[in-house]
Design a protein around this motif. Structure first.
Motif, PDB file in Angstrom:
ATOM      1  N   LEU A  93      -9.615  -5.787 -29.184  1.00  0.00           N
ATOM      2  CA  LEU A  93      -9.851  -5.725 -30.616  1.00  0.00           C
ATOM      3  C   LEU A  93      -8.658  -6.344 -31.333  1.00  0.00           C
ATOM      4  CD1 LEU A  93     -11.006  -1.985 -30.875  1.00  0.00           C
ATOM      5  CD2 LEU A  93     -12.395  -3.974 -30.258  1.00  0.00           C
ATOM      6  N   TYR A  94      -8.917  -6.959 -32.492  1.00  0.00           N
ATOM      7  CA  TYR A  94      -7.863  -7.604 -33.277  1.00  0.00           C
ATOM      8  C   TYR A  94      -8.004  -7.182 -34.730  1.00  0.00           C
ATOM      9  CZ  TYR A  94      -7.516 -10.649 -29.175  1.00  0.00           C
ATOM     10  OH  TYR A  94      -7.370 -11.142 -27.895  1.00  0.00           O
ATOM     11  N   ALA A  95      -6.920  -6.667 -35.321  1.00  0.00           N
ATOM     12  CA  ALA A  95      -6.972  -6.201 -36.705  1.00  0.00           C
ATOM     13  C   ALA A  95      -5.562  -6.170 -37.288  1.00  0.00           C
ATOM     14  CB  ALA A  95      -7.607  -4.812 -36.785  1.00  0.00           C
ATOM     15  N   THR A  96      -5.469  -6.182 -38.619  1.00  0.00           N
ATOM     16  CA  THR A  96      -4.175  -6.041 -39.293  1.00  0.00           C
ATOM     17  C   THR A  96      -3.713  -4.586 -39.207  1.00  0.00           C
ATOM     18  OG1 THR A  96      -5.304  -5.715 -41.403  1.00  0.00           O
ATOM     19  CG2 THR A  96      -4.606  -7.969 -40.858  1.00  0.00           C
ATOM     20  N   PRO A  97      -2.451  -4.291 -39.548  1.00  0.00           N
ATOM     21  CA  PRO A  97      -1.897  -2.956 -39.287  1.00  0.00           C
ATOM     22  C   PRO A  97      -2.685  -1.791 -39.884  1.00  0.00           C
ATOM     23  CG  PRO A  97      -0.122  -4.491 -39.731  1.00  0.00           C
ATOM     24  CD  PRO A  97      -1.398  -5.243 -39.987  1.00  0.00           C
ATOM     25  N   PHE A  98      -3.031  -1.872 -41.170  1.00  0.00           N
ATOM     26  CA  PHE A  98      -3.745  -0.761 -41.801  1.00  0.00           C
ATOM     27  C   PHE A  98      -5.122  -0.569 -41.167  1.00  0.00           C
ATOM     28  CE2 PHE A  98      -6.847   0.593 -45.056  1.00  0.00           C
ATOM     29  CZ  PHE A  98      -6.359   1.856 -45.333  1.00  0.00           C
ATOM     30  N   THR A  99      -5.850  -1.678 -40.982  1.00  0.00           N
ATOM     31  CA  THR A  99      -7.172  -1.594 -40.363  1.00  0.00           C
ATOM     32  C   THR A  99      -7.058  -1.058 -38.941  1.00  0.00           C
ATOM     33  OG1 THR A  99      -7.891  -3.465 -41.704  1.00  0.00           O
ATOM     34  CG2 THR A  99      -9.260  -2.896 -39.818  1.00  0.00           C
ATOM     35  N   ALA A 100      -6.034  -1.501 -38.214  1.00  0.00           N
ATOM     36  CA  ALA A 100      -5.834  -1.024 -36.844  1.00  0.00           C
ATOM     37  C   ALA A 100      -5.549   0.472 -36.816  1.00  0.00           C
ATOM     38  CB  ALA A 100      -4.687  -1.803 -36.189  1.00  0.00           C
ATOM     39  N   THR A 101      -4.840   0.977 -37.814  1.00  0.00           N
ATOM     40  CA  THR A 101      -4.572   2.416 -37.882  1.00  0.00           C
ATOM     41  C   THR A 101      -5.870   3.209 -38.022  1.00  0.00           C
ATOM     42  OG1 THR A 101      -2.390   2.044 -38.875  1.00  0.00           O
ATOM     43  CG2 THR A 101      -3.364   4.225 -39.168  1.00  0.00           C
ATOM     44  N   LEU A 102      -6.767   2.725 -38.878  1.00  0.00           N
ATOM     45  CA  LEU A 102      -8.062   3.395 -39.040  1.00  0.00           C
ATOM     46  C   LEU A 102      -8.876   3.330 -37.750  1.00  0.00           C
ATOM     47  CD1 LEU A 102      -9.097   2.132 -42.604  1.00  0.00           C
ATOM     48  CD2 LEU A 102      -8.041   4.317 -41.990  1.00  0.00           C
ATOM     49  N   ILE A 103      -8.858   2.174 -37.091  1.00  0.00           N
ATOM     50  CA  ILE A 103      -9.610   2.021 -35.847  1.00  0.00           C
ATOM     51  C   ILE A 103      -9.036   2.924 -34.760  1.00  0.00           C
ATOM     52  CG2 ILE A 103     -10.170   0.408 -33.982  1.00  0.00           C
ATOM     53  CD1 ILE A 103     -10.230  -1.797 -36.160  1.00  0.00           C
ATOM     54  N   ARG A 104      -7.720   2.966 -34.672  1.00  0.00           N
ATOM     55  CA  ARG A 104      -7.084   3.795 -33.649  1.00  0.00           C
ATOM     56  C   ARG A 104      -7.495   5.262 -33.826  1.00  0.00           C
ATOM     57  NH1 ARG A 104      -2.372   2.440 -34.613  1.00  0.00           N
ATOM     58  NH2 ARG A 104      -2.269   0.699 -33.154  1.00  0.00           N
ATOM     59  N   GLY A 105      -7.562   5.706 -35.078  1.00  0.00           N
ATOM     60  CA  GLY A 105      -7.992   7.081 -35.329  1.00  0.00           C
ATOM     61  C   GLY A 105      -9.397   7.338 -34.815  1.00  0.00           C
ATOM     62  N   LYS A 106     -10.292   6.366 -34.980  1.00  0.00           N
ATOM     63  CA  LYS A 106     -11.661   6.517 -34.484  1.00  0.00           C
ATOM     64  C   LYS A 106     -11.687   6.546 -32.962  1.00  0.00           C
ATOM     65  CE  LYS A 106     -13.928   4.309 -38.435  1.00  0.00           C
ATOM     66  NZ  LYS A 106     -14.804   5.452 -38.727  1.00  0.00           N
ATOM     67  N   LEU A 107     -10.906   5.682 -32.340  1.00  0.00           N
ATOM     68  CA  LEU A 107     -10.865   5.653 -30.878  1.00  0.00           C
ATOM     69  C   LEU A 107     -10.294   6.953 -30.323  1.00  0.00           C
ATOM     70  CD1 LEU A 107      -9.580   1.992 -30.333  1.00  0.00           C
ATOM     71  CD2 LEU A 107     -11.947   2.806 -30.244  1.00  0.00           C
ATOM     72  N   GLU A 108      -9.297   7.510 -31.014  1.00  0.00           N
ATOM     73  CA  GLU A 108      -8.715   8.780 -30.570  1.00  0.00           C
ATOM     74  C   GLU A 108      -9.723   9.911 -30.687  1.00  0.00           C
ATOM     75  OE1 GLU A 108      -5.262   9.029 -33.002  1.00  0.00           O
ATOM     76  OE2 GLU A 108      -4.027   7.769 -31.684  1.00  0.00           O
ATOM     77  N   GLU A 109     -10.509   9.917 -31.752  1.00  0.00           N
ATOM     78  CA  GLU A 109     -11.531  10.953 -31.908  1.00  0.00           C
ATOM     79  C   GLU A 109     -12.545  10.908 -30.768  1.00  0.00           C
ATOM     80  OE1 GLU A 109     -13.357  10.525 -35.698  1.00  0.00           O
ATOM     81  OE2 GLU A 109     -11.571  11.137 -36.834  1.00  0.00           O
ATOM     82  N   GLU A 110     -12.820   9.702 -30.258  1.00  0.00           N
ATOM     83  CA  GLU A 110     -13.773   9.553 -29.161  1.00  0.00           C
ATOM     84  C   GLU A 110     -13.104   9.707 -27.806  1.00  0.00           C
ATOM     85  OE1 GLU A 110     -17.179   9.148 -29.352  1.00  0.00           O
ATOM     86  OE2 GLU A 110     -16.817   9.614 -31.466  1.00  0.00           O
ATOM     87  N   GLY A 111     -11.771   9.850 -27.801  1.00  0.00           N
ATOM     88  CA  GLY A 111     -11.048  10.027 -26.544  1.00  0.00           C
ATOM     89  C   GLY A 111     -10.937   8.777 -25.703  1.00  0.00           C
TER      90      GLY A 111
END
Length: 547
Positions: A93-111
């Motif tokens: 996945l490729y994203a800017t810092p803020f967008t990546a932070t939101l994505i990382r949170g979603k990935l963490e929720e899914e484990g």
């Protein structure tokens, strides 16, 4: 099977002929890249469902040829499906810092955060995947770090806008300038894939910084407690509301988990550092009513969001007669009824509502016609591909672009394979697309048996019939019949008596196997229901065989 050869292809799996669920594919020399992977929110067409996902069957069959997924910004209709498909697709996945932070949170929720490669690209950064070279271009929108993409391929350059607007006063962030966008156009853009949402608006969308004055006036004019509802993702609006709270002398409170999530992500990336001190929801009632401003989610009428619960009086933030609710948001088409329900509940309690029709308290994040025309002039694409709109929006943008001098436009739909080069840009094929739903924790087809049966249940109701048979196929006792959602109320006993008699007769006249018996009883009971109600409920028959 569609495999890109020595050519440049475009294929939308979502986001065309609809607003939401954006998924775009570019194909070249046997490889694919995906730009955005979003979802949309369910309506009454999907009973019991909150989220609708794109059907990625096309690219799932070709995932060995998928190089990566590029995310333009953090709105749910662009990143919301990432957590559900990233593990299966197995690409970076490729994203800017803020967008990546939101994505990382979603990935963490899914484990699955540790198993997904998430590349954080700096603002205006560049990266490559196979025959595709990407360059992020910062544009204004209603969320931080919206990044268009210049995609360079052996067959030409694409300018993929994502969601955007022109904003001389964006409050947060620094969008690319006219000179920078003109320089992109000077590099010769083959195709521009462009947001169509506000194409019918003859005016500019307006600057984010312009809403502060009327928000401040509306808050200062309020006699009691003030609640402002806005899109949680609009960090610039949250910054403005922080300034309004400070200048009006009111204490700020944020009500809604999504607001706190955005604020935390923004602050982790250097934004919203000068917000005033806040109080939690439970402390609001301890403050004088004219000394507080509450920012709440739910301006689109979402039943479980903070504003709906505030309007119903079952939220820690309490409103009373003389208080004010400011809708610093636009009604998204389709949400008018749900929003109206909340407004009516507030009106019943003599709570004042202020919308963009009474004061300049909101601006859109999508381009009106003057902004589209300006971008055409700067970028000068040979071909326009409208996306991010219903058919009427995309057809109108194609017409508007041609009238403004863009040589060629292709109006495509989800599933249309568009060859951009070589030769004239045109639709050359069609691939299957569709929708999936997240039902509880399970992803299933939106048009499959489960949802079709649930729709039938909601429309017609259910009758359950259960009875026991002895070893000679004689009914033991009377059948047990129960109704669920069938419009029989005062006459229930009479109906049950007639339905029971029909079931008993069907069993008595029965000759054959149990499957045939079950169908015979089902039809007999349903005939009674039709004669009583005019509806054809689902009839479920359970036969218990005893020794």
């Amino acid at each position: 099977m569609t495999t890109p050869k020595n050519e440049l292809l475009f294929l939308a799996l979502g986001g065309s002929n609809e607003i939401g669920m954006n998924v775009n594919l570019y194909g070249c020399q046997g490889k694919w890249v995906m730009v955005d992977l979003g979802l949309t929110f369910a309506n009454s067409e999907y009973p019991g469902v909150d989220l609708v996902l794109p059907d990625l069957e096309f690219i799932e069959k070709r995932k060995d040829d998928l190089l990566g997924i590029v995310l333009t910004h953090g709105h749910e209709d662009h990143i919301g499906a990432v957590a559900y498909f990233a593990a299966d697709l197995g690409v970076p996945l490729y994203a800017t810092p803020f967008t990546a932070t939101l994505i990382r949170g979603k990935l963490e929720e899914e484990g699955i955060a540790d198993s997904i490669e998430l590349n954080v690209i700096p603002m205006e950064g560049a990266f490559s995947m196979g025959p595709f070279d990407f360059k992020f271009v910062t544009l204004a929108h209603s969320i931080l770090e919206m990044s268009a993409c210049v995609i360079t391929t052996p067959y030409g350059k694409i300018f993929h806008t994502g969601d955007w607007k022109l904003d001389p006063e964006p409050v947060l962030g620094t969008p690319s300038t006219a000179d920078a966008l003109t320089a992109i156009g000077d590099s010769k853009i083959l195709a521009m894939v462009c947001d169509s949402t506000n194409v019918f608006n003859p005016e500019t969308s307006g600057s984010e910084g312009s809403v502060k004055d009327d928000l401040l006036k509306s808050v200062r004019a309020a006699k009691g407690r003030v609640v402002v509802t806005t899109f949680a993702s609009n960090a610039a609006r949250l910054q403005t509301l922080g300034e309004v709270a400070r200048e009006s002398g009111r204490t700020l409170c944020f009500a809604g988990r999504s607001l706190h999530r955005i604020i935390e992500a923004a602050q982790a990336n250097g934004y919203l550092k000068d917000m005033p001190k806040t109080v939690d929801m439970e402390s609001v009632d301890s403050l004088p009513r004219h000394d507080v401003i509450v920012v709440a989610t739910g301006g689109q009428g979402e039943a479980r969001a903070a504003l709906a619960r505030i309007a119903e009086g079952n939220h820690p933030v309490k409103l009373e007669e003389g208080d004010t609710v400011i809708f610093s948001s636009k009604q998204i088409p389709g949400n008018e009824i749900a929003i109206g329900v909340i407004m009516n509940k507030l009106a019943e309690r003599n709570i004042l509502t202020v919308t963009e029709k009474q004061a300049h308290v909101h601006v859109s994040g999508h381009p009106g016609q003057p902004e589209l025309a300006a971008l055409y002039d700067w970028v000068r694409p040979e071909v326009l591909i409208p996306v991010h709109g219903e058919r009427r929006h995309m057809a109108e943008q194609a017409r508007f672009a041609r009238a403004h001098g863009v040589p060629h436009a292709v109006v495509q739909s989800n599933g249309d394979v568009v060859r951009l080069a070589p030769g004239e840009a045109k639709i050359i094929g069609k691939e299957r697309t569709g929708r999936l739903i997240l039902d509880g924790d399970t992803i299933i087809a939106a048009d499959g048996a489960t949802l079709n049966e649930r729709r039938r249940l909601s429309w017609y109701g259910l009758i359950s019939v259960a009875f026991a048979l002895d070893g000679r196929d004689k009914m033991l006792g009377s059948p047990e019949i129960r109704l669920h959602g069938v419009p029989i109320e005062e006459d229930l006993e009479d109906f049950l008596e007639e339905a029971s008699a029909a079931a008993v007769k069907a069993v008595k006249d029965h000759r054959g196997d149990y499957d045939k018996l079950r169908e015979t009883v089902r039809l007999a009971v349903r005939r009674v229901a039709v004669s009583w109600t005019g509806k054809k409920p689902i009839v479920d028959v359970l036969i218990v065989e005893t020794a």
